[in-house]
Design a protein around this motif. Structure first.
Motif, PDB file in Angstrom:
ATOM      1  N   ARG A   1       7.732  -0.597   1.903  1.00 30.36           N
ATOM      2  CA  ARG A   1       8.131  -0.870   3.289  1.00 30.36           C
ATOM      3  C   ARG A   1       6.988  -0.561   4.268  1.00 30.36           C
ATOM      4  O   ARG A   1       7.095   0.331   5.110  1.00 30.36           O
ATOM      5  CB  ARG A   1       9.374  -0.062   3.665  1.00 30.36           C
ATOM      6  CG  ARG A   1       9.333   1.398   3.240  1.00 30.36           C
ATOM      7  CD  ARG A   1      10.560   2.175   3.667  1.00 30.36           C
ATOM      8  NE  ARG A   1      10.588   3.519   3.103  1.00 30.36           N
ATOM      9  CZ  ARG A   1       9.853   4.539   3.530  1.00 30.36           C
ATOM     10  NH1 ARG A   1       9.035   4.384   4.544  1.00 30.36           N
ATOM     11  NH2 ARG A   1       9.944   5.739   2.947  1.00 30.36           N
ATOM     12  N   PRO A   2       5.883  -1.288   4.161  1.00 31.86           N
ATOM     13  CA  PRO A   2       4.746  -1.050   5.069  1.00 31.86           C
ATOM     14  C   PRO A   2       5.081  -1.444   6.505  1.00 31.86           C
ATOM     15  O   PRO A   2       5.910  -2.336   6.744  1.00 31.86           O
ATOM     16  CB  PRO A   2       3.655  -1.949   4.495  1.00 31.86           C
ATOM     17  CG  PRO A   2       4.406  -3.052   3.832  1.00 31.86           C
ATOM     18  CD  PRO A   2       5.625  -2.396   3.243  1.00 31.86           C
ATOM     19  N   TRP A   3       4.439  -0.787   7.468  1.00 30.08           N
ATOM     20  CA  TRP A   3       4.651  -1.110   8.878  1.00 30.08           C
ATOM     21  C   TRP A   3       4.285  -2.560   9.166  1.00 30.08           C
ATOM     22  O   TRP A   3       4.874  -3.195  10.038  1.00 30.08           O
ATOM     23  CB  TRP A   3       3.811  -0.182   9.746  1.00 30.08           C
ATOM     24  CG  TRP A   3       4.380   1.195   9.870  1.00 30.08           C
ATOM     25  CD1 TRP A   3       5.636   1.600   9.508  1.00 30.08           C
ATOM     26  CD2 TRP A   3       3.726   2.357  10.381  1.00 30.08           C
ATOM     27  NE1 TRP A   3       5.805   2.931   9.766  1.00 30.08           N
ATOM     28  CE2 TRP A   3       4.650   3.432  10.304  1.00 30.08           C
ATOM     29  CE3 TRP A   3       2.451   2.595  10.891  1.00 30.08           C
ATOM     30  CZ2 TRP A   3       4.336   4.719  10.731  1.00 30.08           C
ATOM     31  CZ3 TRP A   3       2.139   3.879  11.314  1.00 30.08           C
ATOM     32  CH2 TRP A   3       3.070   4.928  11.230  1.00 30.08           C
ATOM     33  N   GLU A   4       3.301  -3.083   8.430  1.00 32.68           N
ATOM     34  CA  GLU A   4       2.845  -4.454   8.695  1.00 32.68           C
ATOM     35  C   GLU A   4       3.892  -5.512   8.350  1.00 32.68           C
ATOM     36  O   GLU A   4       3.697  -6.686   8.637  1.00 32.68           O
ATOM     37  CB  GLU A   4       1.547  -4.723   7.933  1.00 32.68           C
ATOM     38  CG  GLU A   4       0.315  -4.059   8.544  1.00 32.68           C
ATOM     39  CD  GLU A   4       0.278  -2.559   8.324  1.00 32.68           C
ATOM     40  OE1 GLU A   4      -0.412  -1.864   9.099  1.00 32.68           O
ATOM     41  OE2 GLU A   4       0.948  -2.059   7.405  1.00 32.68           O
ATOM     42  N   ALA A   5       5.012  -5.084   7.749  1.00 33.34           N
ATOM     43  CA  ALA A   5       6.096  -6.035   7.476  1.00 33.34           C
ATOM     44  C   ALA A   5       6.975  -6.253   8.707  1.00 33.34           C
ATOM     45  O   ALA A   5       7.809  -7.154   8.732  1.00 33.34           O
ATOM     46  CB  ALA A   5       6.950  -5.534   6.315  1.00 33.34           C
ATOM     47  N   LYS A   6       6.773  -5.437   9.728  1.00 32.12           N
ATOM     48  CA  LYS A   6       7.556  -5.563  10.957  1.00 32.12           C
ATOM     49  C   LYS A   6       7.072  -6.756  11.785  1.00 32.12           C
ATOM     50  O   LYS A   6       5.925  -7.168  11.678  1.00 32.12           O
ATOM     51  CB  LYS A   6       7.421  -4.292  11.811  1.00 32.12           C
ATOM     52  CG  LYS A   6       7.948  -3.017  11.180  1.00 32.12           C
ATOM     53  CD  LYS A   6       7.683  -1.831  12.093  1.00 32.12           C
ATOM     54  CE  LYS A   6       8.168  -0.524  11.471  1.00 32.12           C
ATOM     55  NZ  LYS A   6       9.644  -0.457  11.412  1.00 32.12           N
TER      56      LYS A   6
ATOM     57  N   VAL B   1     -13.203  -9.472  10.927  1.00 25.99           N
ATOM     58  CA  VAL B   1     -13.851  -8.257  10.427  1.00 25.99           C
ATOM     59  C   VAL B   1     -12.892  -7.071  10.504  1.00 25.99           C
ATOM     60  O   VAL B   1     -12.845  -6.241   9.591  1.00 25.99           O
ATOM     61  CB  VAL B   1     -15.154  -7.968  11.199  1.00 25.99           C
ATOM     62  CG1 VAL B   1     -15.723  -6.602  10.814  1.00 25.99           C
ATOM     63  CG2 VAL B   1     -16.193  -9.052  10.926  1.00 25.99           C
ATOM     64  N   ILE B   2     -12.099  -6.988  11.573  1.00 19.15           N
ATOM     65  CA  ILE B   2     -11.121  -5.906  11.679  1.00 19.15           C
ATOM     66  C   ILE B   2     -10.101  -6.003  10.543  1.00 19.15           C
ATOM     67  O   ILE B   2      -9.660  -4.987  10.008  1.00 19.15           O
ATOM     68  CB  ILE B   2     -10.415  -5.910  13.051  1.00 19.15           C
ATOM     69  CG1 ILE B   2     -11.429  -5.713  14.179  1.00 19.15           C
ATOM     70  CG2 ILE B   2      -9.361  -4.795  13.113  1.00 19.15           C
ATOM     71  CD1 ILE B   2     -10.836  -5.820  15.574  1.00 19.15           C
TER      72      ILE B   2
ATOM     73  N   SER C   1      -4.257  -7.409   7.771  1.00 20.17           N
ATOM     74  CA  SER C   1      -3.088  -7.809   8.543  1.00 20.17           C
ATOM     75  C   SER C   1      -3.510  -8.207   9.949  1.00 20.17           C
ATOM     76  O   SER C   1      -4.198  -7.441  10.631  1.00 20.17           O
ATOM     77  CB  SER C   1      -2.084  -6.656   8.629  1.00 20.17           C
ATOM     78  OG  SER C   1      -1.152  -6.883   9.666  1.00 20.17           O
ATOM     79  N   PRO C   2      -3.086  -9.393  10.424  1.00 19.39           N
ATOM     80  CA  PRO C   2      -3.389  -9.763  11.804  1.00 19.39           C
ATOM     81  C   PRO C   2      -2.688  -8.844  12.810  1.00 19.39           C
ATOM     82  O   PRO C   2      -3.196  -8.636  13.916  1.00 19.39           O
ATOM     83  CB  PRO C   2      -2.870 -11.207  11.917  1.00 19.39           C
ATOM     84  CG  PRO C   2      -1.910 -11.369  10.795  1.00 19.39           C
ATOM     85  CD  PRO C   2      -2.379 -10.463   9.702  1.00 19.39           C
TER      86      PRO C   2
ATOM     87  N   ALA D   1      -5.034  -5.872  13.154  1.00 17.61           N
ATOM     88  CA  ALA D   1      -6.234  -6.240  13.904  1.00 17.61           C
ATOM     89  C   ALA D   1      -5.929  -6.390  15.386  1.00 17.61           C
ATOM     90  O   ALA D   1      -6.709  -5.952  16.242  1.00 17.61           O
ATOM     91  CB  ALA D   1      -6.832  -7.531  13.349  1.00 17.61           C
ATOM     92  N   MET D   2      -4.779  -6.978  15.714  1.00 16.87           N
ATOM     93  CA  MET D   2      -4.422  -7.166  17.116  1.00 16.87           C
ATOM     94  C   MET D   2      -4.109  -5.830  17.790  1.00 16.87           C
ATOM     95  O   MET D   2      -4.480  -5.611  18.952  1.00 16.87           O
ATOM     96  CB  MET D   2      -3.229  -8.118  17.231  1.00 16.87           C
ATOM     97  CG  MET D   2      -2.812  -8.434  18.664  1.00 16.87           C
ATOM     98  SD  MET D   2      -4.179  -9.059  19.693  1.00 16.87           S
ATOM     99  CE  MET D   2      -4.486 -10.649  18.922  1.00 16.87           C
ATOM    100  N   ALA D   3      -3.439  -4.926  17.068  1.00 16.60           N
ATOM    101  CA  ALA D   3      -3.153  -3.611  17.634  1.00 16.60           C
ATOM    102  C   ALA D   3      -4.447  -2.853  17.916  1.00 16.60           C
ATOM    103  O   ALA D   3      -4.606  -2.237  18.977  1.00 16.60           O
ATOM    104  CB  ALA D   3      -2.266  -2.809  16.685  1.00 16.60           C
ATOM    105  N   VAL D   4      -5.388  -2.908  16.978  1.00 16.56           N
ATOM    106  CA  VAL D   4      -6.683  -2.247  17.176  1.00 16.56           C
ATOM    107  C   VAL D   4      -7.414  -2.864  18.370  1.00 16.56           C
ATOM    108  O   VAL D   4      -7.950  -2.142  19.223  1.00 16.56           O
ATOM    109  CB  VAL D   4      -7.553  -2.352  15.902  1.00 16.56           C
ATOM    110  CG1 VAL D   4      -9.011  -1.972  16.194  1.00 16.56           C
ATOM    111  CG2 VAL D   4      -6.987  -1.470  14.802  1.00 16.56           C
TER     112      VAL D   4
END
Length: 337
Positions: free
Chosen positions: A77-82, A308-309, A315-316, A319-322
């Motif tokens: 259940r990774p956060w990137e699945a949200k 690169v991020i 995960s896009p 990358a977008m959060a960063v």
């Protein structure tokens, strides 16, 4: 009599089915045990023949490693699945922004030196360390040995990758003289301020303070230099954009494509009818991404630096959060001057 015969037949059939199921379960368990023993022996032999480890040493480490069910639950259940609208509030907070500005102030000279040497903006480095560990505040509570052992031998979808990381971890702890049974990190075995996995630690960590030690676990200076080096080695383009917001109109959906790597030039996208909100170099490589809102979607154009991020986390959303956090940091820093 007929009724008794039917009942007895059903009972016998049930017993036969139960016996078959039990035999199948036993065979499956035996097969899994055999697979585990085979993979373990292969791993031990590889460490001995390829890297000259003592067999007893490797066996002892694997014996001390524990299968951890919490790790298997976490990777499922990774956060990137949200969706994006649930994902970004985890990272884009006032508390993280304040901590990031404090970290930037405390390490301003180091960040400037890293930006000058590697060409990676200070705000990107600060954003990465903030998203990964809240500036060393959350380094992970799982034993790295347990994490890599659990995923390497008990998580079939990615067991080959994590056994490779276990190999890298044993090499890393030997090279850097680190206690293999004591280090803690994420459920995936990532460590230190920047949450480097073992292979990344070995290949991209740098001694940025000149003390002859590459310490990403306790030394923020080495962590800053190593994050910058990681981005530079993965193709960061200095003074080029990361992403540009396009809008929320459904008309952008037709430009969205699978994958992460930019595969069309700005000129090609414009020829397809993409309307840009700002002027961009025609030869920039780019890709249109869709981010789910509570209602509708938000569309962004990601460039090579956005890609690169994603080499840090594939995960896009990440990358977008960063990127958005880096922009918050930059704007807040400028307002303080």
């Amino acid at each position: 009599m007929a009724g008794q015969f039917i009942v007895r037949s059903l009972l016998l059939a049930t017993l036969a089915l139960s016996s078959t199921l039990a035999d199948t379960a036993k065979a499956t368990t035996t097969s899994k045990t055999d697979d585990y023993q085979h993979q373990r022996e292969q791993f031990v032999q590889q460490m001995v023949t390829k890297h000259n480890f003592a067999r007893d040493q490797v066996e002892e480490l694997l014996t001390q490693a524990q299968r951890n069910e919490a790790i298997l639950e976490a990777i499922a259940r990774p956060w990137e699945a949200k969706p994006w609208f649930q994902y970004y509030p985890i990272f884009l907070t006032e508390k993280r922004l304040a901590a990031g500005l404090k970290f930037w102030h405390e390490h301003q000279d180091t960040l400037a030196r890293a930006e000058q040497h590697y060409g990676v903006p200070a705000e990107i480095i600060v954003a990465i360390i903030g998203v990964e560990t809240f500036y060393g505040g959350y380094l992970g509570n799982y034993l790295v040995l347990d994490a890599l052992y659990t995923l390497g031998f008990h998580y079939p979808p990615r067991s080959k990758f994590f056994r490779s990381e276990l190999e890298q971890y044993l090499l890393l702890t030997q090279e850097e003289k680190l206690p293999a049974t004591e280090l803690k990190g994420s459920y995936a075995g990532a460590m230190g301020y920047g949450q480097f996995i073992s292979s990344s630690y070995r290949h991209y960590a740098v001694d940025f303070d000149g003390d002859n030690v590459r310490d990403l676990l306790n030394n923020p200076v080495d962590a800053i230099g190593s994050v910058a080096n990681y981005f530079a080695k993965h193709g960061w383009k200095t003074n080029q954009p990361v992403a540009v917001q396009l809008g929320t109109e459904d008309s952008f959906e037709k430009f969205v494509s699978k994958g992460l790597k930019p595969d069309q030039s700005i000129a090609e996208l414009q020829q397809m009818g993409l309307k840009l909100p700002t002027e961009l170099a025609s030869d920039y490589q780019a890709k249109v991404f869709s981010f789910e809102l509570e209602q509708g979607h938000e569309y962004w154009l990601g460039f090579t630096n956005f890609y690169v991020i994603t080499r840090y986390n594939h995960s896009p959303l990440y990358a977008m959060a960063v990127y958005q956090f880096s922009q918050q940091l930059q704007q807040a820093k400028q307002s303080q001057q």
